[in-house]
Design a protein around this motif. Structure first.
Motif, PDB file in Angstrom:
ATOM      1  N   UNK A  23       9.430  -2.920   5.825  1.00 19.51           N
ATOM      2  CA  UNK A  23       8.484  -2.388   6.807  1.00 19.51           C
ATOM      3  C   UNK A  23       8.834  -2.808   8.229  1.00 19.51           C
ATOM      4  N   UNK A  24       8.564  -1.914   9.163  1.00 15.15           N
ATOM      5  CA  UNK A  24       8.656  -2.212  10.593  1.00 15.15           C
ATOM      6  C   UNK A  24       7.314  -1.870  11.227  1.00 15.15           C
ATOM      7  N   UNK A  25       7.139  -2.275  12.468  1.00  8.79           N
ATOM      8  CA  UNK A  25       5.892  -1.956  13.167  1.00  8.79           C
ATOM      9  C   UNK A  25       5.701  -0.450  13.282  1.00  8.79           C
ATOM     10  N   UNK A  26       6.805   0.296  13.338  1.00 10.40           N
ATOM     11  CA  UNK A  26       6.716   1.754  13.466  1.00 10.40           C
ATOM     12  C   UNK A  26       6.170   2.408  12.198  1.00 10.40           C
ATOM     13  N   UNK A  27       6.128   1.672  11.086  1.00  6.55           N
ATOM     14  CA  UNK A  27       5.601   2.235   9.842  1.00  6.55           C
ATOM     15  C   UNK A  27       4.075   2.285   9.831  1.00  6.55           C
ATOM     16  N   UNK A  28       3.434   1.621  10.767  1.00  4.54           N
ATOM     17  CA  UNK A  28       1.981   1.727  10.856  1.00  4.54           C
ATOM     18  C   UNK A  28       1.565   3.125  11.269  1.00  4.54           C
ATOM     19  N   UNK A  29       0.440   3.612  10.726  1.00  2.25           N
ATOM     20  CA  UNK A  29      -0.033   4.937  11.099  1.00  2.25           C
ATOM     21  C   UNK A  29      -0.945   5.527  10.044  1.00  2.25           C
ATOM     22  N   UNK A  30      -1.226   6.811  10.174  1.00  2.00           N
ATOM     23  CA  UNK A  30      -2.101   7.520   9.245  1.00  2.00           C
ATOM     24  C   UNK A  30      -1.263   8.189   8.157  1.00  2.00           C
ATOM     25  N   UNK A  31      -1.570   7.865   6.904  1.00  2.00           N
ATOM     26  CA  UNK A  31      -0.808   8.388   5.779  1.00  2.00           C
ATOM     27  C   UNK A  31      -1.700   9.237   4.876  1.00  2.00           C
ATOM     28  N   UNK A  32      -1.097  10.261   4.292  1.00  2.00           N
ATOM     29  CA  UNK A  32      -1.761  11.062   3.261  1.00  2.00           C
ATOM     30  C   UNK A  32      -0.713  11.387   2.203  1.00  2.00           C
ATOM     31  N   UNK A  33      -1.168  11.900   1.065  1.00  2.00           N
ATOM     32  CA  UNK A  33      -0.221  12.205  -0.002  1.00  2.00           C
ATOM     33  C   UNK A  33      -0.571  13.552  -0.643  1.00  2.00           C
ATOM     34  N   UNK A  34       0.431  14.154  -1.253  1.00  2.00           N
ATOM     35  CA  UNK A  34       0.262  15.366  -2.045  1.00  2.00           C
ATOM     36  C   UNK A  34       0.792  15.093  -3.449  1.00  2.00           C
ATOM     37  N   UNK A  35       0.005  15.434  -4.457  1.00  2.00           N
ATOM     38  CA  UNK A  35       0.420  15.246  -5.848  1.00  2.00           C
ATOM     39  C   UNK A  35       0.468  16.598  -6.546  1.00  2.00           C
ATOM     40  N   UNK A  36       1.480  16.766  -7.387  1.00  2.00           N
ATOM     41  CA  UNK A  36       1.640  18.029  -8.131  1.00  2.00           C
ATOM     42  C   UNK A  36       1.826  17.718  -9.610  1.00  2.00           C
ATOM     43  N   UNK A  37       1.279  18.579 -10.456  1.00  2.00           N
ATOM     44  CA  UNK A  37       1.473  18.462 -11.899  1.00  2.00           C
ATOM     45  C   UNK A  37       1.382  19.851 -12.522  1.00  2.00           C
ATOM     46  N   UNK A  38       1.910  19.978 -13.727  1.00  2.00           N
ATOM     47  CA  UNK A  38       1.950  21.267 -14.423  1.00  2.00           C
ATOM     48  C   UNK A  38       0.851  21.329 -15.473  1.00  2.00           C
ATOM     49  N   UNK A  39       0.180  22.488 -15.534  1.00  2.00           N
ATOM     50  CA  UNK A  39      -0.845  22.705 -16.542  1.00  2.00           C
ATOM     51  C   UNK A  39      -0.921  24.191 -16.860  1.00  2.00           C
ATOM     52  N   UNK A  40      -0.884  24.526 -18.153  1.00  2.00           N
ATOM     53  CA  UNK A  40      -0.969  25.915 -18.601  1.00  2.00           C
ATOM     54  C   UNK A  40       0.016  26.816 -17.860  1.00  2.00           C
ATOM     55  N   UNK A  41       1.264  26.335 -17.768  1.00  2.00           N
ATOM     56  CA  UNK A  41       2.370  27.081 -17.156  1.00  2.00           C
ATOM     57  C   UNK A  41       2.173  27.333 -15.667  1.00  2.00           C
ATOM     58  N   UNK A  42       1.279  26.556 -15.056  1.00  2.00           N
ATOM     59  CA  UNK A  42       1.068  26.652 -13.610  1.00  2.00           C
ATOM     60  C   UNK A  42       1.233  25.258 -12.993  1.00  2.00           C
TER      61      UNK A  42
END
Length: 301
Positions: free
Chosen positions: A173-192
């Protein structure tokens, strides 16, 4: 984490009742089950503890923000939490004594966020330190088998990991790593493929040592021959934190060997003064900018 400013500070004043001042305690709130960020419908358990070697019998008060809650036990549980229960939770202890009711200091807050969405980015509750690594988790309601997780900082993709179960690793980590983070998660279900994104959460990154500030305290009417040099620095380290030592210099020459206190008394005289804070076990040191006192001649670097 030990997070402190190394400087002289007065103890909390105690009001005297008769011959004996009351003992001051500060309560501590901790999460014993659940997480600081949960989905609506999940549960969180908080516990209020009072460091007390005297085995007093305590009762408890709970607060969310400025509002006192009806619970009065050592534990509080948010069953099937809803969004309105988000907030900063405090507790306070009290007991009866021969001098009347005595209250502890309020605890530091624990912030609980109840999210009504489908994804939460879980970040460690303590700030990251420069040079360390940390793990964030993209947690999805219902815990489906996550195929891919993407991490965003300030809206820009910074990391993509497959087959990690939603765990996202930041290293060195560096000081520049501070900030606002979000995430996106993906998974498969019923061929979608289903994809959800979290709201943003703040990550704070701190230096182990901030740059020291050299202060010269000159109180000539009280002490006409000496002055005090004080080295102010913030020290951030995981408990148990290794010791920190201070070095003081005048015109680039040692005034004293390493000491654990952050000040020394020296003879009042003109010069350019600096100080250094060092944690030998961590191999970390920082030096202050020079500060002049009196009529200084020449240049010292």
């Amino acid at each position: 984490m030990a997070q402190c400013t190394e400087e002289l500070s007065a103890n909390i004043p105690m009001k005297v009742f008769g011959k004996f001042p009351p003992l001051l305690f500060r309560t501590v709130v901790e999460i014993t089950s659940g997480d600081s960020k949960v989905f609506s419908g999940e549960s969180v358990r908080l516990r209020c503890s009072i460091p007390d070697n005297y085995n007093f019998t305590w009762r408890y008060l709970w607060f969310r923000g400025s509002k006192q809650l009806p619970q009065n036990g050592e534990n509080i549980v948010l069953w099937n939490a809803n969004i309105k229960e988000s907030g900063k939770y405090y507790c306070q202890g009290f007991r009866n004594s021969i001098v009347g009711k005595i209250h502890t200091l309020k605890s530091l807050p624990v912030e609980i966020t109840v999210d009504g969405g489908w994804a939460i980015l879980q970040v460690p509750p303590h700030p990251g330190l420069v040079g360390e690594s940390l793990i964030m988790t993209c947690h999805v309601r219902g815990n489906p088998p996550i195929r891919e997780a993407i991490l965003y900082k300030d809206g820009v993709e910074v990391l993509r990991q497959n087959g990690s179960g939603g765990h996202l690793h930041l290293t060195n980590l560096t000081l520049e790593d501070g900030g606002l983070y979000s995430c996106r998660a993906s998974w498969d279900t019923f061929r979608h493929t289903v994809s959800v994104i979290s709201t943003a959460t703040q990550l704070q990154v701190l230096e182990v040592l901030t740059q020291p500030i050299m202060e010269i305290v000159d109180d000539k009417p009280i002490n006409p021959s000496n002055m005090k040099l004080v080295c102010h620095v913030q020290y951030n380290a995981r408990d148990p934190a290794p010791p920190m030592y201070f070095y003081f210099y005048k015109n680039n020459k040692h005034l004293a060997m390493a000491i654990s206190q952050n000040y020394i008394l020296v003879t009042r005289s003109p010069g350019t003064f600096t100080c250094m804070a060092m944690v030998p076990q961590m191999g970390v040191s920082r030096q202050s900018d020079p500060k002049s006192f009196g009529q200084v001649t020449g240049t010292y670097r």
